[in-house]
Motif scaffolding. Sequence first.
Motif, PDB file in Angstrom:
ATOM      1  N   TYR A  71      -1.702  19.430  19.198  1.00 36.76           N
ATOM      2  CA  TYR A  71      -1.855  18.480  19.603  1.00 36.76           C
ATOM      3  C   TYR A  71      -2.949  17.574  18.803  1.00 36.76           C
ATOM      4  CZ  TYR A  71      -1.624  13.709  21.117  1.00 36.76           C
ATOM      5  OH  TYR A  71      -1.407  12.254  21.169  1.00 36.76           O
ATOM      6  N   ASP A  72      -3.589  18.421  19.167  1.00 34.80           N
ATOM      7  CA  ASP A  72      -5.151  18.110  18.456  1.00 34.80           C
ATOM      8  C   ASP A  72      -5.320  18.477  16.542  1.00 34.80           C
ATOM      9  OD1 ASP A  72      -6.114  16.505  20.931  1.00 34.80           O
ATOM     10  OD2 ASP A  72      -7.583  19.158  21.496  1.00 34.80           O
ATOM     11  N   THR A  73      -5.046  19.238  16.774  1.00 30.02           N
ATOM     12  CA  THR A  73      -4.832  19.374  15.031  1.00 30.02           C
ATOM     13  C   THR A  73      -3.898  18.560  14.038  1.00 30.02           C
ATOM     14  OG1 THR A  73      -5.318  22.300  15.632  1.00 30.02           O
ATOM     15  CG2 THR A  73      -4.569  21.399  12.814  1.00 30.02           C
ATOM     16  N   PHE A  74      -2.501  18.550  15.107  1.00 35.28           N
ATOM     17  CA  PHE A  74      -2.026  17.736  14.192  1.00 35.28           C
ATOM     18  C   PHE A  74      -2.435  16.533  14.230  1.00 35.28           C
ATOM     19  CE2 PHE A  74       1.710  14.878  14.426  1.00 35.28           C
ATOM     20  CZ  PHE A  74       2.415  14.563  13.070  1.00 35.28           C
ATOM     21  N   ALA A  75      -2.814  15.603  15.460  1.00 38.46           N
ATOM     22  CA  ALA A  75      -3.301  14.328  15.301  1.00 38.46           C
ATOM     23  C   ALA A  75      -5.039  14.061  14.081  1.00 38.46           C
ATOM     24  CB  ALA A  75      -3.494  13.768  16.558  1.00 38.46           C
ATOM     25  N   SER A  76      -5.658  15.087  14.413  1.00 36.10           N
ATOM     26  CA  SER A  76      -6.494  15.120  13.310  1.00 36.10           C
ATOM     27  C   SER A  76      -5.993  15.488  11.891  1.00 36.10           C
ATOM     28  CB  SER A  76      -7.292  16.738  13.621  1.00 36.10           C
ATOM     29  OG  SER A  76      -8.889  16.348  12.110  1.00 36.10           O
ATOM     30  N   GLU A  77      -5.639  16.055  11.348  1.00 44.71           N
ATOM     31  CA  GLU A  77      -4.704  15.791  10.615  1.00 44.71           C
ATOM     32  C   GLU A  77      -3.783  14.448   9.766  1.00 44.71           C
ATOM     33  OE1 GLU A  77      -1.986  19.239   9.460  1.00 44.71           O
ATOM     34  OE2 GLU A  77      -3.755  20.679  10.533  1.00 44.71           O
ATOM     35  N   LYS A  78      -3.390  14.166  10.323  1.00 45.57           N
ATOM     36  CA  LYS A  78      -2.803  13.111  10.116  1.00 45.57           C
ATOM     37  C   LYS A  78      -4.016  11.980  10.329  1.00 45.57           C
ATOM     38  CE  LYS A  78       0.941  15.756  10.262  1.00 45.57           C
ATOM     39  NZ  LYS A  78       1.293  15.824   9.016  1.00 45.57           N
ATOM     40  N   SER A  79      -4.462  11.488  10.959  1.00 49.79           N
ATOM     41  CA  SER A  79      -5.920  10.735  11.119  1.00 49.79           C
ATOM     42  C   SER A  79      -6.671  10.610   9.594  1.00 49.79           C
ATOM     43  CB  SER A  79      -6.822  11.171  11.928  1.00 49.79           C
ATOM     44  OG  SER A  79      -7.508   9.761  12.404  1.00 49.79           O
ATOM     45  N   LYS A  80      -6.736  11.982   9.187  1.00 49.93           N
ATOM     46  CA  LYS A  80      -7.171  11.776   7.621  1.00 49.93           C
ATOM     47  C   LYS A  80      -6.455  11.701   6.964  1.00 49.93           C
ATOM     48  CE  LYS A  80     -10.350  15.971   9.420  1.00 49.93           C
ATOM     49  NZ  LYS A  80     -10.900  17.183   9.346  1.00 49.93           N
ATOM     50  N   GLU A  81      -5.291  12.244   6.938  1.00 56.70           N
ATOM     51  CA  GLU A  81      -4.910  11.327   5.658  1.00 56.70           C
ATOM     52  C   GLU A  81      -4.110  10.278   5.466  1.00 56.70           C
ATOM     53  OE1 GLU A  81       0.253  12.369   4.283  1.00 56.70           O
ATOM     54  OE2 GLU A  81      -0.516  13.383   5.443  1.00 56.70           O
ATOM     55  N   PHE A  82      -4.177   9.103   6.460  1.00 55.35           N
ATOM     56  CA  PHE A  82      -4.348   7.753   6.954  1.00 55.35           C
ATOM     57  C   PHE A  82      -5.408   7.256   6.242  1.00 55.35           C
ATOM     58  CE2 PHE A  82      -4.888   3.692   8.527  1.00 55.35           C
ATOM     59  CZ  PHE A  82      -3.525   3.268   8.241  1.00 55.35           C
ATOM     60  N   GLN A  83      -6.731   7.801   6.956  1.00 55.04           N
ATOM     61  CA  GLN A  83      -8.464   7.654   5.947  1.00 55.04           C
ATOM     62  C   GLN A  83      -8.442   7.557   5.091  1.00 55.04           C
ATOM     63  OE1 GLN A  83     -11.382   9.334   9.102  1.00 55.04           O
ATOM     64  NE2 GLN A  83     -10.287   8.860  10.080  1.00 55.04           N
ATOM     65  N   LEU A  84      -7.311   9.107   4.045  1.00 52.35           N
ATOM     66  CA  LEU A  84      -8.024   8.567   2.258  1.00 52.35           C
ATOM     67  C   LEU A  84      -6.432   7.551   1.390  1.00 52.35           C
ATOM     68  CD1 LEU A  84      -7.425  12.625   2.331  1.00 52.35           C
ATOM     69  CD2 LEU A  84      -9.185  11.647   1.438  1.00 52.35           C
ATOM     70  N   PHE A  85      -5.854   7.389   2.488  1.00 53.01           N
ATOM     71  CA  PHE A  85      -5.009   6.278   2.244  1.00 53.01           C
ATOM     72  C   PHE A  85      -5.682   4.809   2.156  1.00 53.01           C
ATOM     73  CE2 PHE A  85      -1.944   2.721   2.253  1.00 53.01           C
ATOM     74  CZ  PHE A  85      -0.819   2.970   0.640  1.00 53.01           C
ATOM     75  N   MET A  86      -6.553   4.949   3.052  1.00 54.60           N
ATOM     76  CA  MET A  86      -6.693   3.470   3.032  1.00 54.60           C
ATOM     77  C   MET A  86      -8.129   3.254   2.372  1.00 54.60           C
ATOM     78  SD  MET A  86      -5.493   1.143   5.458  1.00 54.60           S
ATOM     79  CE  MET A  86      -6.851   0.532   5.530  1.00 54.60           C
TER      80      MET A  86
END
Length: 359
Positions: free
Chosen positions: A177-192
């Motif tokens: 769970y932590d790995t998935f949430a961290s990866e998606k959070s980083k991807e979203f931040q890159l888009f922002m």
Amino acid sequence: MYFNGTLSIDPSQLTKIQRVPPKGAFRRLLNFITIGGLSEKKELETFTAISILQQFHSVFRSMGINNVVRIAQDDLDFYLDEEGKEDDLKEALDKYEIEMDATVAQFFNHLYLVLEHREGSFNYLIDISINRSHEVGEYPISITVNGLLSEFECNNGSANEVLKSKMKSIFSSQKSYDTFASEKSKEFQLFMNKLEQNIKKFIKIDDIINKYDTKIVAPTQPVNSPKEIYHSRTAEPVYHGYSGMDASFLYSFMWYDMCHNHNIYINNVDVVNENGSDMLYVGEEGYNLGEYDTTSFQTMAEDVVEPAEVEVPVDSLSSDSDSSWFSGWGDSDSSSDSNSGSSCSSCSSCSSCSSCGGD
């Protein structure tokens, strides 16, 4: 779980300060007497609706974002995609320019541009709000970005169990769970961050503030299909009910229960209810959601006591703190009543104070 980001933008435009007369007959009278002294100051941006939309067109075209959902001026829809059209950015802007008189475009109050964009793991909903008149110091342009995980989109009326099956591997362990949430959070931040950089490239700005966070929906009532998702234009963009978005959003209403059923520990997230209203910010310390179903979590959230505001004693305030000469109007009777029956400061020579036996 979904992701939320905001960009607050202060464009480099000539700005004039406009006085806004106060409301209410009495305050209008005082405003007239004081020659506008009561008026609140507001900043009035000089950009026109068409010019700012053209600049944002350049921003989004450079990022490959070309799917418009809505264009509205002062809550009047000029373009609303109810069919899920693709690649309609230019069509929508052309329609707006044709229908909008250039003179009227200079005097808008609020302008809205909403776009949808699929990239990587996300289906992004991008909501741009432009306020021509605003309080002094406030930024006139605000962009809200909601990021939904496109791999969990509800296609062709997929049953809840189908979606849960797709999501199951994420909740197999805390590490997963932590790995998935961290990866998606980083991807979203890159888009922002990419969106911020492109705005700086095509729009002259004085300042831009970039914020993002993670949200988990804890529905107090089960939401089993896209048709049951609550819609409100006052909530975040994903709750506005735009065409096709509910199918992308449905998985978020199952996320909390999946966390609860698999004893997942969460932290640094905002928990909201099914209406998008804030329930509780979960900080670094976090919670094991296995200990709370949605009902007990709501009860716990309501019991969390916010730090009390420090009250400043009235006596500590200077009598000169309000420099407005009319602030005491209408209070003279009450102030005189409050002093009746009390001794004055010079009782030794007073002939009028009732408390010291004066006449």
